[in-house]
Each structure stands twice: as structure tokens, then as C-alpha cells.
Enzyme design. Structure first.
Site, PDB file in Angstrom:
ATOM      1  N   LYS A  68       0.812  -1.272   0.023  1.00 33.39           N
ATOM      2  CA  LYS A  68       0.069  -0.106  -0.096  1.00 33.39           C
ATOM      3  C   LYS A  68       0.767   1.210   0.037  1.00 33.39           C
ATOM      4  O   LYS A  68       0.496   2.119  -0.696  1.00 33.39           O
ATOM      5  CB  LYS A  68      -0.837  -0.131   1.138  1.00 33.39           C
ATOM      6  CG  LYS A  68      -1.862  -1.011   1.037  1.00 33.39           C
ATOM      7  CD  LYS A  68      -2.694  -1.277   2.352  1.00 33.39           C
ATOM      8  CE  LYS A  68      -3.753  -2.589   2.247  1.00 33.39           C
ATOM      9  NZ  LYS A  68      -4.311  -2.915   3.381  1.00 33.39           N
ATOM     10  N   GLN A 128      -4.087  -1.588   9.628  1.00 31.67           N
ATOM     11  CA  GLN A 128      -4.243  -3.028   9.282  1.00 31.67           C
ATOM     12  C   GLN A 128      -4.940  -4.195  10.268  1.00 31.67           C
ATOM     13  O   GLN A 128      -4.454  -4.183  11.227  1.00 31.67           O
ATOM     14  CB  GLN A 128      -2.666  -3.330   8.822  1.00 31.67           C
ATOM     15  CG  GLN A 128      -2.711  -4.587   8.032  1.00 31.67           C
ATOM     16  CD  GLN A 128      -3.228  -4.619   6.777  1.00 31.67           C
ATOM     17  OE1 GLN A 128      -3.201  -3.588   5.922  1.00 31.67           O
ATOM     18  NE2 GLN A 128      -3.938  -5.792   6.168  1.00 31.67           N
ATOM     19  N   ASP A 157     -10.671   2.710   4.446  1.00 31.03           N
ATOM     20  CA  ASP A 157     -11.288   1.213   4.525  1.00 31.03           C
ATOM     21  C   ASP A 157     -12.648   0.977   4.524  1.00 31.03           C
ATOM     22  O   ASP A 157     -13.148  -0.145   4.082  1.00 31.03           O
ATOM     23  CB  ASP A 157     -10.562   0.386   5.652  1.00 31.03           C
ATOM     24  CG  ASP A 157      -9.278  -0.192   5.182  1.00 31.03           C
ATOM     25  OD1 ASP A 157      -8.921  -0.424   3.997  1.00 31.03           O
ATOM     26  OD2 ASP A 157      -8.562  -0.734   6.308  1.00 31.03           O
TER      27      ASP A 157
END
Ligand code: NAP
Length: 293
Positions: free
Chosen positions: A52, A96, A119
Site C-alpha cells: 500500500k 491493518q 477502508d
């Protein structure tokens, strides 16, 4: 059979974003900035987060990686989230997953300002998605919509069967496919562990989307001739011929199923690469204040 090339589609989307970032820079505008919090040293998570950050560099975003040992306390993490919520340089950030067991994941997700929740996991974004309001869509289902769109696959009136009902893939996917937008307008069935006679359902699918994490679960006798098959599953299986010692396998028995399909995603190179492209899309939308104004 046509291959749905996620790698190529992801590159195209990232090129489009890079061009937009270059234009923003030229006009002296603010460069989008994504921050990522990574807890611990799990091999998969480290790779995902590094990819990412690399994607940010490639397309011209600013990025910050904030790392903690897996002994970090929930309080420390919540303090950092609060800091990022209030940092005007950071347009969007992710934590994450998975997190260590001593940390309450729901609490962490709910601490993120929905305006920066790129997200799309915060209940506010989930609720807005369900209500059809502007929202950050979770990256994997959003990536699948992009694949369907860019390959101009008809979804209206089709029967879409989603196998798996997780909060990050199966459930949002089923909702998005039922919405009255394109891709969408499908009649949707959602299957899970307690579904009786899974093949009965999968055989009815014009579009079959599988997000389970059981390699080879979907065999050729479970797929209708001419179906579009999207395989989200990515399970590491041992492979001594690889330097890494493993390879990725999907939930679909690709070799035998591919012969029956009109379209199918490979694993790897299908849905996976799109996840990053969609995270970048959400970050750009955050920087442009497109969702919440
Ligand atoms: P998850 O949270 O473990 O959910 C799996 C789902 O599959 C659950 O809803 C479960 O049902 C259902 N299930 C399990 N066994 C089943 C069976 N025999 N028949 C029907 N349904 C069954 O997984 P996830 O996070 O959605 O991920 C699924 C897979 O996609 C994993 O391989 C993951 O690595 C992969 N993935 C890939 C990407 C990407 O490529 N970018 C992104 C996310 C996930 P219950 O709800 O009844 O337990």
C-alpha cells in the site's frame, strides 16, 4: 472463457489516479496523504501494508507508516487514531487487520473519524452504503464492481450468488449487487457455513462471487455453463518450488471451472490487485472531500 485481469485493471486505475494527482500538484493543490497503522510482524500484513505504501509512492500520494509491536496497548492505539483524526495533513488512514487479541477491533474501527475511514469499515460508512448515500466502499467489493464495470459485464436482472458473508467482503458485496445502480440490479443470494446444499445455490448463479478462504471449494459441477466467476479467496498453501515456500490458491478449482465460464478471475492476479487500487481511490476521494463534503 475470458480472463478478468485484475492486475491490468488495477494498473489502469492507478494510472488514472496518478494523472489526477499530477494535475492537482500542477495547480498547487494538496497532495492526498494516506497513513497506515501496522501492529506486529505478521508476514501477510507486513506485505499488504508495504504494498500500500509503495502504491502511494508510485502514484504520487504522501504516505506514513506507523508501526507498533504486538504488545501495544489499546489505549496507545486509540491515542494515535485520535491524533490522525485531527491531523490535517492526513486525508485518510487505515489500521491493518487483524489486530492482536487483547485489542478490541470494533472499538478501534469506531474510533476512526468516518471522514478518514478509507477502508470503509466504520459503521457510519457501512450504514451510508446500505442506505445508498455517498460512502467509502470497502476496497475488495468496490474492486469487484470495477472489474464488472470495466469488462462491461451485464448485471441487471442476473442472479448473483455470493458465498461468504464477512463484513469486509461477502455482506457488502451482496448489498452492492442488489442496489439500483450499475453494476447492480441483480437478484442476490448469500450463502454461508449453514447453507444447506451449497451446489443447489451456486448452480443458479449467473454471477458467482466466492469469498470463503477454502481452496478448491467450488468445483466444476457447482457452476452453471456461461457463468461469470469471481474468486476472492487467497489462501497460502505450502509450495516447496517457490522461494517464499508458499503460493496463493483461490476458493475456485480454476482449471476445471474455467472451461465452463464466460469470465473468471485468476488467483493471484484477479481480485487481489484491485484492493489496493480501490484504497487509493478512496484516499483520493477523501482528499477531494467528495464523500462528506
Ligand atoms: P472470513 O471472514 O473468514 O469469512 C468467510 C466466510 O465464508 C464466512 O461467512 C463463512 O460462513 C463462509 N464459509 C466458510 N466455510 C463455508 C462453506 N463450507 N460454505 C459456505 N460458506 C462458508 O473471510 P473473508 O475475510 O471474507 O475472506 C475470505 C477469503 O477472501 C480469504 O481467503 C481471504 O484471504 C480472501 N480475501 C482476499 C482479499 C483480496 O484479494 N484482496 C480481500 C479480503 C479477503 P460463516 O459466516 O457461517 O462462518
Amino acid at each position: 472463457m475470458n480472463l478478468l485481469d485484475g492486475k491490468k485493471t488495477s494498473e489502469t486505475i492507478q494510472d488514472e489516479i496518478a494523472a489526477e494527482v499530477a494535475a492537482i500538484k500542477e495547480k498547487g493543490g494538496k497532495v492526498p496523504h494516506l497513513a497506515a497503522i501496522l501492529v506486529g510482524n505478521d508476514g501477510g500484513s507486513v506485505t499488504y501494508v508495504n504494498n500500500k505504501v509503495l502504491a502511494c509512492e508510485r502514484i504520487g500520494f504522501g504516505s506514513s507508516l506507523i508501526r507498533y509491536e504486538d504488545t501495544v496497548t489499546e489505549e496507545e492505539l486509540l491515542t494515535k487514531i485520535n491524533e490522525l483524526n485531527n491531523d490535517n495533513e492526513v486525508d485518510g488512514f487505515i489500521v491493518q487487520l487483524p489486530l492482536p487479541k487483547h485489542i478490541n477491533t470494533e472499538k478501534v474501527i469506531e474510533a476512526i473519524n468516518p471522514k478518514k475511514d478509507v477502508d470503509g469499515f466504520h459503521p457510519t460508512n457501512v450504514g451510508r452504503m446500505v442506505a445508498g448515500l455517498p460512502a467509502y466502499l470497502p476496497a475488495t467489493p468496490a474492486g469487484i464492481l470495477q472489474l464488472l464495470k470495466r469488462y462491461e459485464i451485464e448485471t441487471k436482472g442476473k442472479h448473483c450468488v455470493v458465498v461468504g458473508r464477512s463484513n469486509i467482503v461477502g455482506t457488502p458485496m451482496s448489498i452492492l449487487m442488489s442496489k439500483c445502480t450499475y453494476p447492480g440490479e441483480a437478484t442476490v443470494t448469500i450463502c454461508h457455513r449453514n447453507t444447506v446444499n451449497l451446489p443447489f445455490h451456486t448452480l443458479q448463479a449467473d454471477i458467482l462471487i466466492v469469498a470463503v478462504g477454502k481452496p478448491g471449494l467450488i468445483t466444476a459441477d457447482m457452476v452453471k455453463e456461461g457463468a461469470v466467476v469471481i474468486d476472492v479467496g487467497t489462501t497460502r498453501v505450502p509450495d516447496a518450488t517457490r522461494k517464499s515456500g508458499f503460493r496463493l490458491r483461490g476458493d475456485v478449482d480454476f482449471e476445471n471451472v474455467a472451461e465452463k465460464c464466460s469470465y473468471i478471475t485468476p488467483v493471484p492476479g484477479g481480485v487481489g490487485p484491485l484492493t489496493i487500487a480501490m484504497l487509493m481511490t478512496n484516499t483520493l476521494r477523501a482528499a477531494k472531500k467528495e464523500v462528506y463534503g
